[in-house]
Design an enzyme around this catalytic site. Structure first.
Site, PDB file in Angstrom:
ATOM      1  N   HIS A  37       0.951  -1.232   0.059  1.00  0.00           N
ATOM      2  CA  HIS A  37       0.020  -0.184   0.064  1.00  0.00           C
ATOM      3  C   HIS A  37       0.754   1.333   0.060  1.00  0.00           C
ATOM      4  CE1 HIS A  37      -2.821  -2.931   2.089  1.00  0.00           C
ATOM      5  NE2 HIS A  37      -3.597  -2.317   1.151  1.00  0.00           N
ATOM      6  N   GLN A 153      -9.334  -7.698 -10.182  1.00  0.00           N
ATOM      7  CA  GLN A 153     -10.098  -6.352  -9.792  1.00  0.00           C
ATOM      8  C   GLN A 153      -9.525  -5.263 -10.519  1.00  0.00           C
ATOM      9  OE1 GLN A 153     -10.624  -5.285  -5.523  1.00  0.00           O
ATOM     10  NE2 GLN A 153      -8.557  -4.057  -5.916  1.00  0.00           N
ATOM     11  N   VAL A 176       3.841  -6.513  -4.266  1.00  0.00           N
ATOM     12  CA  VAL A 176       5.141  -6.363  -3.369  1.00  0.00           C
ATOM     13  C   VAL A 176       5.380  -7.611  -2.537  1.00  0.00           C
ATOM     14  CG1 VAL A 176       6.235  -5.316  -1.466  1.00  0.00           C
ATOM     15  CG2 VAL A 176       5.040  -4.005  -3.370  1.00  0.00           C
ATOM     16  N   MET A 184       2.357  -9.631  -0.127  1.00  0.00           N
ATOM     17  CA  MET A 184       1.819  -8.944   0.925  1.00  0.00           C
ATOM     18  C   MET A 184       0.529  -8.678   0.934  1.00  0.00           C
ATOM     19  SD  MET A 184       4.826  -5.990   1.625  1.00  0.00           S
ATOM     20  CE  MET A 184       6.474  -6.647   2.133  1.00  0.00           C
ATOM     21  N   SER A 186      -3.338  -7.927   3.654  1.00  0.00           N
ATOM     22  CA  SER A 186      -3.709  -7.303   4.956  1.00  0.00           C
ATOM     23  C   SER A 186      -4.034  -8.734   5.656  1.00  0.00           C
ATOM     24  CB  SER A 186      -4.803  -6.443   4.709  1.00  0.00           C
ATOM     25  OG  SER A 186      -4.398  -5.166   4.138  1.00  0.00           O
TER      26      SER A 186
END
Length: 283
Positions: A37, A153, A176, A184, A186
């Site tokens: 992010h 998406q 990433v 990576m 969440s």
């Protein structure tokens, strides 16, 4: 960095910036921020005058209520990361701000959403398209930044942007990864230690399939080889492993054409946590 919670306040700020000729970068997120992010935020800060980062766990894109309930929410920690990365405004709306009344509009992206995530998560992309449309209208960005980990998406939002004539540039950044190859996410925060230990096998399987595609092997053989690799890894429950044309996301049959971009995509469960990833190669 300013924190706004009201949609009308964000709209007023972005309208003022637009009128003064400032360029706006938007980074839509669901929070629980990680380095992936922050790379998007830093890029937006380099390429625009002001940066809006939204954090909103969007209920309409979850087809699993438990997944929505357990999704990590860390607004204070996220805010502390955003300011040094170059965020101008953090938009932290409530569900009531984003959905003052239930939405009845539905999106249909045709074959693009009938595969992979769309096939396994009914209604997911309708929710994504709805909330992204709202964020585009509220923030009126010149550029919007997304991570390539969510390959389908990005394709859906690119179609949305073209079909609804949003006046913005869509910027997609490479995935990433952690040092061991795990993308990576969440959701990685929810992995128990044993599941985190085997999670890099997802990327290893993708790379193995991609290597076979590059070597000229048929998609079916590459898919079978990668699936067998994962079947030998305890703790991983495969939901799908798909090999598709990287532009249309439709399933690839046989060997790829010379120069064809091919996406190898995966969704799998580890200890109740659902992870996705992809690798794109040129045949």
């Amino acid at each position: 960095m300013e924190i706004l919670q009201a949609a009308a306040e964000l709209q007023a700020r972005t309208e003022k910036w637009r009128q003064s000729g400032q360029h706006i970068g938007l980074v839509p997120t669901m929070g629980a921020l990680h380095e992936g992010h922050l790379q998007l935020v830093r890029a937006a800060a380099r390429e625009n005058d002001v940066v809006v980062v939204s954090i909103f766990v969007n209920p309409t894109q979850f087809n699993n209520p438990e997944d929505f309930r357990l999704y990590p929410r860390l607004p204070e920690a996220d805010a502390a990361l955003l300011e040094p990365a170059g965020c101008t405004v953090l938009f932290l709306p409530s569900v009531e701000q984003m959905y003052p009344q239930p939405t009845v509009l539905t999106f249909d992206f045709g074959p693009l959403e009938r595969v992979m995530e769309g096939a396994h998560r009914p209604g997911h992309f309708n929710g994504v398209a709805t909330v992204v449309s709202k964020l585009f209208h509220l923030s009126r960005p010149h550029r919007a930044y997304f991570g390539q980990k969510d390959l389908q998406q990005v394709a859906i939002i690119r179609q949305l942007t073209a079909d609804l004539s949003f006046d913005l540039e869509l910027v997609a950044f490479p995935t990433v990864r952690e040092a061991d190859g795990l993308a990576m996410s969440s959701r990685n925060r929810r992995l128990a230690a044993p599941d985190r230990a085997v999670a890099p096998a997802l990327h290893a399987a993708l790379v193995h399939a991609a290597d076979l595609i590059e070597a000229g092997e048929p998609a079916e053989a590459a898919q079978q080889a990668a699936t067998q690799l994962l079947a030998a890894t305890p703790g991983i429950t495969l939901e799908y492993l798909a090999i598709a044309d990287a532009q249309t996301l439709q399933p690839l049959t046989g060997a790829a054409r010379p120069g064809q971009a091919v996406a190898v995509c995966i969704a799998a469960h580890l200890g109740g946590v659902r992870l996705i990833d992809n690798v794109v190669v040129q045949a």
